[in-house]
Design a protein around this motif. Sequence first.
Motif, short mmCIF file in Angstrom:
data_model
loop_
_atom_site.label_atom_id
_atom_site.label_comp_id
_atom_site.label_asym_id
_atom_site.label_seq_id
_atom_site.Cartn_x
_atom_site.Cartn_y
_atom_site.Cartn_z
N ASP A 8 -6.65 -10.52 20.00
CA ASP A 8 -6.83 -9.23 20.67
C ASP A 8 -7.96 -8.50 19.94
O ASP A 8 -7.85 -8.23 18.73
CB ASP A 8 -5.53 -8.43 20.61
N ASP A 35 -8.69 -5.61 19.83
CA ASP A 35 -8.28 -4.31 19.29
C ASP A 35 -7.73 -4.44 17.86
O ASP A 35 -7.56 -3.43 17.17
CB ASP A 35 -7.21 -3.66 20.17
N TRP A 36 -7.42 -5.67 17.46
CA TRP A 36 -6.85 -5.86 16.12
C TRP A 36 -7.90 -5.57 15.05
O TRP A 36 -9.08 -5.93 15.17
CB TRP A 36 -6.37 -7.29 15.94
N LYS A 37 -7.44 -4.93 13.98
CA LYS A 37 -8.27 -4.73 12.79
C LYS A 37 -7.71 -5.66 11.72
O LYS A 37 -6.57 -5.51 11.28
CB LYS A 37 -8.21 -3.28 12.31
N ILE A 38 -8.50 -6.64 11.31
CA ILE A 38 -8.06 -7.64 10.35
C ILE A 38 -8.53 -7.26 8.95
O ILE A 38 -9.74 -7.08 8.72
CB ILE A 38 -8.58 -9.04 10.71
N SER A 97 2.26 -6.95 9.28
CA SER A 97 2.01 -6.11 10.45
C SER A 97 3.35 -5.53 10.88
O SER A 97 4.37 -5.76 10.24
CB SER A 97 1.37 -6.91 11.59
N GLU A 109 -2.00 -2.49 15.30
CA GLU A 109 -3.36 -2.94 15.55
C GLU A 109 -4.02 -3.42 14.26
O GLU A 109 -5.07 -4.04 14.28
CB GLU A 109 -4.20 -1.80 16.15
N THR A 110 -3.38 -3.12 13.11
CA THR A 110 -3.91 -3.54 11.81
C THR A 110 -3.06 -4.66 11.25
O THR A 110 -1.83 -4.54 11.16
CB THR A 110 -3.92 -2.36 10.82
N LEU A 111 -3.71 -5.76 10.86
CA LEU A 111 -3.03 -6.91 10.29
C LEU A 111 -3.62 -7.19 8.92
O LEU A 111 -4.83 -7.44 8.80
CB LEU A 111 -3.17 -8.14 11.19
#
Length: 501
Positions: free
Chosen positions: A230, A232-235, A254, A259-261
């Motif tokens: 996705d 939208d994810w912030k890795i 998470s 949205e942050t992993l």
Amino acid sequence: MLYSKLSEIKDKYSVISFSALISTTMTAFAFILLQLTSIQNQILHELQAFQNQPGISHGIVAASVRRVSDNKEMIAFNENKAINSASTLKLITTATALSILGPDYRYETKLAYTGKIDEGKLQGDLLLLPSGDPTLGSERGGPSYTEITETVVQAVKNAGIEKIEGNLIIKDPSLYNYDLPDSWSWGDIGNYYGAIPHTFNIHENFFNVFFQPGNTLGAEASINALVPFDNDWKIINQVKTGPRNSGDQVYIYSSPSAETLLMKGTVPLGESNFLVKGSIPDPSKLFRKQLLGQFESEGVEIVQAGILPTPSDLGRIEKDVHILHTFTSDALEEIARQCNFHSINLYADALLHSLSKTEFLSFDEGLKTYKAYWEEKGLATDGFNPRDGSGLSQTGLVTAKCMTDILCTMGKSPYFDAYYSTIAVFGKDGSVRYKDPKKLTQGRMRTKSGYINGTRAYAGYFTDKAGEQYAYMFCVNRYNDDARNEVRRFLDNLLLTMGSH
């Protein structure tokens, strides 16, 4: 029965005196009983000696062995102590699901629409109506993630729909109301084995992340790809390069709808494109975005695509529904087999949510149904307090006696053959396939293993050389970390001793 058999033998071999035959047969039975008693005493002695060992003595060694035909207790050691079962709990979960739903039960995920189609325009919404299927889009068989998206788009085009004036709605209340046990660790739920079951599940609710380790120990490990992903994810990648052959030491942090992993830990030096699995925070949102992209590439416009469905949207789609396509899962027997052979937490917890045929239950509702079913069967459930269906929770409890009581009860179920087939053969299948290299148990033992920090357990069935079947559970709970290998060896050897007679 004994004298009936003796009469048959007397008729066939009349040259042997009947009294001599009785004497010989009773001697043989006495030898078998003596041998059985000897094994029982040996195992009890080993259990007691192991319980007293340093690193173990402050914990609990528990065991229960019962004869299935009459539920007779053969071995009992701390059998009424409440212990953490780890993944052996899946035996109870699958037994409950097969008993309530039946082995032929199948999940259905329906593609449908509301309104009407007029000159290529759908004057309504496009819907996905899930029922909690944990296998949809799994890599273990059936249509893949990609094939499902393609099937959905093709079904819409086959219906003559070129434009959808409404929205694309996946009817998943989990989008607004996440449900997970408070006892699950935050360090677990971001990883594939801690994936949360929803009404809509896809790809077993996990994504693949491929790491490229550095060239030296301690160097940063980069990410080559995430699939599915996705945008939208912030890795946040803090993964380093660990020692060679150190395996997957990555933890992904998470939370539901996140949205942050955050990714921490190590991957082994010398590997390339090293695979780690993480749990998808919001499966329905991810899949909806994938579908929207597929529709756009196929030239199908969805007017309200940019508007996320609301709870009121989910509540207004009960009527005027027209089915375009139905995705049907494998039979429950096969799902239970995959669950037990490969210890899939998501499958077990999804089954817990599915114990009502008419609604998707919460964890609490599922657990109440779960426990009540066995109480209605007349089983004592003191000490039986699970917190989930998978055994992931470290505060979920069972007793060895309760486990073997349930296994013996299943031995008399009309679904026993189906259930028995879902349990791996010791030394051949699943997570216990390497446990009997010398084939001492000769395929007569079915075993589910369980392991979680501070707990290792085995449970299942074995058949002795005389053809008698037994249910068993052996567990060591709350031992020292440095005793892990010792506990594993002890339990492995215990099963080999018992199962080879």
